[in-house]
Design an enzyme around this catalytic site. Structure first.
Site, PDB file in Angstrom:
ATOM      1  N   ARG A 109       0.817  -1.202   0.000  1.00 48.34           N
ATOM      2  CA  ARG A 109       0.000   0.000   0.000  1.00 48.34           C
ATOM      3  C   ARG A 109       0.856   1.259   0.000  1.00 48.34           C
ATOM      4  O   ARG A 109       2.020   1.242   0.348  1.00 48.34           O
ATOM      5  CB  ARG A 109      -0.930   0.022   1.222  1.00 48.34           C
ATOM      6  CG  ARG A 109      -2.110  -0.910   1.119  1.00 48.34           C
ATOM      7  CD  ARG A 109      -2.963  -0.878   2.378  1.00 48.34           C
ATOM      8  NE  ARG A 109      -2.203  -1.296   3.540  1.00 48.34           N
ATOM      9  CZ  ARG A 109      -1.661  -0.483   4.425  1.00 48.34           C
ATOM     10  NH1 ARG A 109      -1.840   0.831   4.321  1.00 48.34           N
ATOM     11  NH2 ARG A 109      -0.961  -0.950   5.429  1.00 48.34           N
ATOM     12  N   ARG A 150       2.388 -12.473  -1.560  1.00 49.21           N
ATOM     13  CA  ARG A 150       1.062 -12.758  -0.999  1.00 49.21           C
ATOM     14  C   ARG A 150       0.304 -13.781  -1.812  1.00 49.21           C
ATOM     15  O   ARG A 150       0.597 -14.016  -2.980  1.00 49.21           O
ATOM     16  CB  ARG A 150       0.218 -11.476  -1.025  1.00 49.21           C
ATOM     17  CG  ARG A 150       0.693 -10.377  -0.124  1.00 49.21           C
ATOM     18  CD  ARG A 150       0.027 -10.467   1.221  1.00 49.21           C
ATOM     19  NE  ARG A 150       0.400  -9.336   2.052  1.00 49.21           N
ATOM     20  CZ  ARG A 150      -0.264  -8.990   3.148  1.00 49.21           C
ATOM     21  NH1 ARG A 150      -1.312  -9.672   3.536  1.00 49.21           N
ATOM     22  NH2 ARG A 150       0.130  -7.973   3.864  1.00 49.21           N
ATOM     23  N   HIS A 173      -9.567  -4.161  13.154  1.00 51.57           N
ATOM     24  CA  HIS A 173      -8.510  -4.748  12.322  1.00 51.57           C
ATOM     25  C   HIS A 173      -8.024  -6.006  13.032  1.00 51.57           C
ATOM     26  O   HIS A 173      -7.038  -5.981  13.766  1.00 51.57           O
ATOM     27  CB  HIS A 173      -7.360  -3.750  12.124  1.00 51.57           C
ATOM     28  CG  HIS A 173      -6.372  -4.190  11.102  1.00 51.57           C
ATOM     29  ND1 HIS A 173      -5.009  -3.996  11.239  1.00 51.57           N
ATOM     30  CD2 HIS A 173      -6.535  -4.812   9.913  1.00 51.57           C
ATOM     31  CE1 HIS A 173      -4.391  -4.478  10.173  1.00 51.57           C
ATOM     32  NE2 HIS A 173      -5.291  -4.979   9.355  1.00 51.57           N
ATOM     33  N   LYS A 189      -2.043 -12.152  12.377  1.00 52.41           N
ATOM     34  CA  LYS A 189      -3.497 -12.340  12.353  1.00 52.41           C
ATOM     35  C   LYS A 189      -3.884 -13.546  11.492  1.00 52.41           C
ATOM     36  O   LYS A 189      -4.634 -14.411  11.920  1.00 52.41           O
ATOM     37  CB  LYS A 189      -4.208 -11.094  11.786  1.00 52.41           C
ATOM     38  CG  LYS A 189      -4.135  -9.863  12.647  1.00 52.41           C
ATOM     39  CD  LYS A 189      -4.916  -8.698  12.049  1.00 52.41           C
ATOM     40  CE  LYS A 189      -4.456  -8.257  10.677  1.00 52.41           C
ATOM     41  NZ  LYS A 189      -3.075  -7.794  10.587  1.00 52.41           N
ATOM     42  N   THR A 190      -3.363 -13.560  10.264  1.00 48.52           N
ATOM     43  CA  THR A 190      -3.744 -14.631   9.331  1.00 48.52           C
ATOM     44  C   THR A 190      -3.180 -15.971   9.791  1.00 48.52           C
ATOM     45  O   THR A 190      -3.894 -16.973   9.865  1.00 48.52           O
ATOM     46  CB  THR A 190      -3.246 -14.284   7.913  1.00 48.52           C
ATOM     47  OG1 THR A 190      -3.829 -13.042   7.521  1.00 48.52           O
ATOM     48  CG2 THR A 190      -3.641 -15.354   6.908  1.00 48.52           C
ATOM     49  N   SER A 238      -0.215  -5.290  10.144  1.00 50.98           N
ATOM     50  CA  SER A 238       0.280  -6.218   9.131  1.00 50.98           C
ATOM     51  C   SER A 238       1.543  -6.946   9.589  1.00 50.98           C
ATOM     52  O   SER A 238       2.466  -6.328  10.120  1.00 50.98           O
ATOM     53  CB  SER A 238       0.581  -5.427   7.865  1.00 50.98           C
ATOM     54  OG  SER A 238       0.966  -6.307   6.858  1.00 50.98           O
ATOM     55  N   ASP A 287      -8.824 -10.816   8.804  1.00 54.64           N
ATOM     56  CA  ASP A 287      -8.310  -9.435   8.810  1.00 54.64           C
ATOM     57  C   ASP A 287      -9.250  -8.308   9.240  1.00 54.64           C
ATOM     58  O   ASP A 287      -8.791  -7.349   9.825  1.00 54.64           O
ATOM     59  CB  ASP A 287      -7.786  -9.111   7.407  1.00 54.64           C
ATOM     60  CG  ASP A 287      -6.812  -7.955   7.403  1.00 54.64           C
ATOM     61  OD1 ASP A 287      -5.845  -7.993   8.170  1.00 54.64           O
ATOM     62  OD2 ASP A 287      -7.031  -6.992   6.646  1.00 54.64           O
ATOM     63  N   LYS A 317      -8.244  -2.620   1.616  1.00 54.54           N
ATOM     64  CA  LYS A 317      -8.144  -1.807   2.814  1.00 54.54           C
ATOM     65  C   LYS A 317      -8.910  -0.493   2.661  1.00 54.54           C
ATOM     66  O   LYS A 317      -9.292   0.130   3.651  1.00 54.54           O
ATOM     67  CB  LYS A 317      -6.668  -1.555   3.171  1.00 54.54           C
ATOM     68  CG  LYS A 317      -5.970  -2.789   3.805  1.00 54.54           C
ATOM     69  CD  LYS A 317      -6.676  -3.288   5.054  1.00 54.54           C
ATOM     70  CE  LYS A 317      -5.833  -3.860   6.164  1.00 54.54           C
ATOM     71  NZ  LYS A 317      -5.348  -5.204   6.104  1.00 54.54           N
TER      72      LYS A 317
HETATM   73  N1  LIG Z   1       5.804 -16.101  16.419  1.00 58.68           N
HETATM   74  C1  LIG Z   1       5.160 -15.830  15.299  1.00 58.68           C
HETATM   75  N2  LIG Z   1       3.823 -15.707  15.284  1.00 58.68           N
HETATM   76  C2  LIG Z   1       3.170 -15.412  14.140  1.00 58.68           C
HETATM   77  N3  LIG Z   1       3.770 -15.253  12.940  1.00 58.68           N
HETATM   78  C3  LIG Z   1       5.118 -15.368  12.887  1.00 58.68           C
HETATM   79  C4  LIG Z   1       5.859 -15.660  14.060  1.00 58.68           C
HETATM   80  N4  LIG Z   1       7.157 -15.733  13.704  1.00 58.68           N
HETATM   81  C5  LIG Z   1       7.219 -15.506  12.391  1.00 58.68           C
HETATM   82  N5  LIG Z   1       6.003 -15.284  11.871  1.00 58.68           N
HETATM   83  C6  LIG Z   1       5.723 -14.953  10.458  1.00 58.68           C
HETATM   84  O1  LIG Z   1       5.189 -13.644  10.451  1.00 58.68           O
HETATM   85  C7  LIG Z   1       4.222 -13.508   9.449  1.00 58.68           C
HETATM   86  C8  LIG Z   1       2.885 -13.124  10.059  1.00 58.68           C
HETATM   87  O2  LIG Z   1       2.100 -12.697   9.001  1.00 58.68           O
HETATM   88  P1  LIG Z   1       0.532 -12.770   8.914  1.00 58.68           P
HETATM   89  O3  LIG Z   1       0.012 -13.915   9.694  1.00 58.68           O
HETATM   90  O4  LIG Z   1       0.180 -12.678   7.480  1.00 58.68           O
HETATM   91  O5  LIG Z   1       0.175 -11.425   9.660  1.00 58.68           O
HETATM   92  P2  LIG Z   1      -1.054 -10.448   9.453  1.00 58.68           P
HETATM   93  O6  LIG Z   1      -2.183 -11.283   8.985  1.00 58.68           O
HETATM   94  O7  LIG Z   1      -1.261  -9.879  10.818  1.00 58.68           O
HETATM   95  O8  LIG Z   1      -0.604  -9.451   8.459  1.00 58.68           O
HETATM   96  C9  LIG Z   1       4.133 -14.822   8.716  1.00 58.68           C
HETATM   97  O9  LIG Z   1       4.961 -14.763   7.591  1.00 58.68           O
HETATM   98  C10 LIG Z   1       4.675 -15.803   9.772  1.00 58.68           C
HETATM   99  O10 LIG Z   1       5.246 -16.929   9.191  1.00 58.68           O
HETATM  100  C1  LIG Z   2      -3.165  -6.282   3.429  1.00 65.27           C
HETATM  101  C2  LIG Z   2      -2.678  -5.668   4.472  1.00 65.27           C
HETATM  102  O1  LIG Z   2      -2.740  -6.137   5.747  1.00 65.27           O
HETATM  103  P1  LIG Z   2      -2.476  -7.489   6.488  1.00 65.27           P
HETATM  104  O2  LIG Z   2      -1.033  -7.800   6.307  1.00 65.27           O
HETATM  105  O3  LIG Z   2      -2.819  -7.097   7.878  1.00 65.27           O
HETATM  106  O4  LIG Z   2      -3.345  -8.570   5.918  1.00 65.27           O
HETATM  107  C3  LIG Z   2      -2.106  -4.337   4.374  1.00 65.27           C
HETATM  108  O5  LIG Z   2      -1.717  -3.799   5.421  1.00 65.27           O
HETATM  109  O6  LIG Z   2      -2.055  -3.814   3.267  1.00 65.27           O
HETATM  110 MN   LIG Z   3      -3.333 -10.937   7.263  1.00 64.91          MN
END
Ligand SMILES: Nc1ncnc2c1ncn2[C@@H]1O[C@H](COP(=O)(O)OP(=O)(O)O)[C@@H](O)[C@H]1O
Ligand SMILES: C=C(OP(=O)(O)O)C(=O)O
Ligand SMILES: [Mn+2]
Length: 541
Positions: free
Chosen positions: A66, A334, A233, A255-256, A251, A270, A214
């Site tokens: 973004r 992604r 969020h 979360k995911t 981000s 999300d 977003k």
């Molecule tokens: N302890 C941890 N807990 C969660 N994710 C972790 C951790 N250590 C490394 N990671 C990595 O961090 C990233 C978390 O991203 P994601 O789950 O997509 O976050 P969000 O959805 O909040 O953007 C992933 O690539 C995951 O493999």
């Molecule tokens: C897609 C996004 O968020 P997230 O990594 O939390 O899914 C973002 O911040 O652009």
């Molecule tokens: Mn996410």
């Protein structure tokens, strides 16, 4: 449900100013999109490549994340006194533009889209009929249509028949840009602009699909709290007993990853609302990071990467073999996929009851925060408004290193109202449903390494099965966090962050530094009695 028969529904775009359209591809099926994306007639960033897993990969162009500095909202009678505007006291991404600048941006977008073959996707944002937005996306690029089809809620054929006029229109003119930006006082040729009177978003200069995802989240963040609902969020999932947990985080904080838990039904990864009925998803899909992804560590996300999922900026060889380790294009590689690509999900509608566990995910780049802390109600308010975490590389333009940041409500870039509004709505719901909050550090500690996903998952398990409540605890100084000293399946040597430093004094020094940053950041919330009182719940020097 998602593979519509090609429709003959005729849509006129003239009312948006788009003229001489060659053809409208309306709500294409996945099959159609697949053929469109791979069409030999396409070139450059428009053309995708099939991967070994069946999902198409696309390169999103110059923008692989973004661009918050290029985000604007029209300041007019509707928004003047509602939007949390950017100010010196509280800098944020809600930069005002005049209706005249909007007109210029709209003319630019409309000019780009006129005379073209366009994709139009009608979809919902929000799982509940009473609060969802009917959104119409208009764009030139097939994979952008695929992205929004994956991410937003796909109407059934019947719902599509009855769709009527959209509540919000997104015109994506990604191939154009705004040359005249300097004269209008804008940041660059790129624009992501919102008009709440016209109920329209305009995009130009960036192809990145996340602006649409977003962007509509920011609009839900406007409409819902004004109607007394929490807009969050966060990811969300549901246990076997029907218990609901939400995981807030900026981000990259997890979360995911952490909500995708084979033991629990996924509600969403999300964006969620919380109304009088419970927690509900805004989206119809997930958007997972793929950097260093492996089948062994993340089997569910890995399994979701198949036909109809859409990979972004991932490195493939000529045969379509994926190298998930390659971050040479961006760290923010992604995949988007419809939520039903995950096996264990809440069905048929992504909603559940009230949340009883609220988890704040922070990826602390300083190595100060404990891997898990139990928060008091006052700490919950303080740490929610503070939103301390690190911005991880890639999701925002220009961020290449973990950057400590205070992102109010763990999603400052998407807030359209003042952060205290989100705090009030969340706390109201938490109090009504006896929810408790925890802060989980998924970032670094004194070892210099990131806390392992294995430890974090076991911590989450202990929160969700309630065993954390029976664990022995101690208080961490300065922050006054109550932390467990032993949890099933968690390496006990990490639970007190001081133990991860060769010299605990080092933690003390860093903790002092971080505490003063918290205190400084919180000053913006101390112009009223509640805020002043909350200072006591924050770190003390
Ligand atoms: N302890 C941890 N807990 C969660 N994710 C972790 C951790 N250590 C490394 N990671 C990595 O961090 C990233 C978390 O991203 P994601 O789950 O997509 O976050 P969000 O959805 O909040 O953007 C992933 O690539 C995951 O493999
Ligand atoms: C897609 C996004 O968020 P997230 O990594 O939390 O899914 C973002 O911040 O652009
Ligand atoms: Mn996410």
């Amino acid at each position: 449900m998602d593979n519509y028969t090609p429709t003959t529904k005729s849509i006129s775009l003239e009312k948006y100013g788009i003229t001489n359209v060659q053809e409208i591809v309306y709500n294409p099926s996945y099959e159609q999109l697949y053929n469109e994306e791979l069409s030999p007639e396409l070139s450059g960033y428009e053309r995708g490549q099939v991967s070994e897993l069946g999902a198409v990969n696309v390169m999103t162009g110059e923008f692989t994340g973004r661009s918050p500095k290029d985000k604007y909202i029209v300041k007019d009678a509707v928004t003047e006194n509602t939007i949390w505007w950017n100010s010196d006291k509280a800098a944020n991404d809600n930069k005002p533009i005049s209706p005249a600048t909007w007109d210029a941006l709209k003319a630019t977008t409309v000019k780009q889209l006129s005379g073209k073959r366009l994709f139009v996707v009608d979809a919902f944002c929000g799982a509940n009929e009473n609060t969802r937005l009917k959104v119409r996306f208009i764009m030139e690029v097939a994979w952008q249509a695929h992205f929004v089809k994956n991410m937003f809620i796909r109407p059934t054929e019947e719902e599509l028949d009855q769709f009527g006029e959209p509540d919000f229109v997104v015109m994506n003119g990604s191939k154009t840009s705004f040359k005249d930006y300097a004269a209008h006082g804008l940041n660059s040729e790129v624009y992501i602009a919102f008009n709440l009177t016209e109920k329209m978003q305009l995009i130009g200069g960036t192809w990145y699909g996340g602006e649409m995802k977003k962007g509509m989240f920011a609009m839900m963040n406007y409409y819902l709290p004004l109607q007394g609902m929490a807009s969050m969020h966060c990811s969300a999932n549901k246990g076997a007993d029907g218990d609901v947990a939400v995981f807030f985080g900026l981000s990259g904080t997890g979360k995911t990853t952490l909500s995708t838990d084979p033991k629990r039904e996924l509600i969403g990864d999300d964006e969620h609302g919380w109304d009088d009925e419970g927690v509900f998803n805004f989206e119809g899909g997930c958007y997972a990071k793929t950097i260093d992804l492996s089948k062994e560590n993340e089997p569910d996300i890995f399994g979701a990467i198949k036909r109809d999922a859409l990979l972004e900026n991932v490195t493939l060889d000529a045969q379509g073999v994926i190298d998930f380790k390659d971050g040479s294009v961006t760290q923010n590689t992604r995949v988007s996929y419809p939520i039903y690509h995950i096996n264990n999900i809440v069905k048929p509608v992504s909603k559940a009851g009230h949340a009883t566990k609220v988890i704040f995910l922070t990826a602390d780049a300083f190595g100060v925060m404990p891997p898990v802390s139990k928060l008091t109600p006052e700490q919950t308010k303080y740490y929610f408004l503070s939103g301390f975490t690190a911005k991880l590389a890639g999701t925002e333009r220009g961020v290449t290193q973990p950057e400590p940041t205070f992102s109010a409500c763990f999603g400052k870039a998407f807030l359209t109202l003042h952060p205290t509004k989100y705090g009030e709505e969340l706390v109201k719901k938490m109090e009504a449903h006896n929810a408790t909050a925890y802060m989980v550090n998924t970032g670094w500690n004194g070892s210099g390494k990131r806390i392992s996903i294995k430890d974090t998952r076991a911590i989450i398990d202990a929160i969700l099965d309630g065993s954390i409540e029976n664990a022995p605890t101690k208080m961490i100084p300065i922050f006054n966090f109550e932390v467990p000293t032993a949890l099933h399946d968690v390496n006990a040597a990490i639970l007190d962050p001081r133990d991860t430093y060769a010299d605990a004094q080092e933690w003390e020094t860093k903790a002092h530094d971080l505490a003063s940053r918290f205190i400084k950041n919180f000053v913006q919330y101390t112009d009223n009695e509640e805020g002043t009182r909350l200072v006591m719940a924050g770190p003390q020097l």
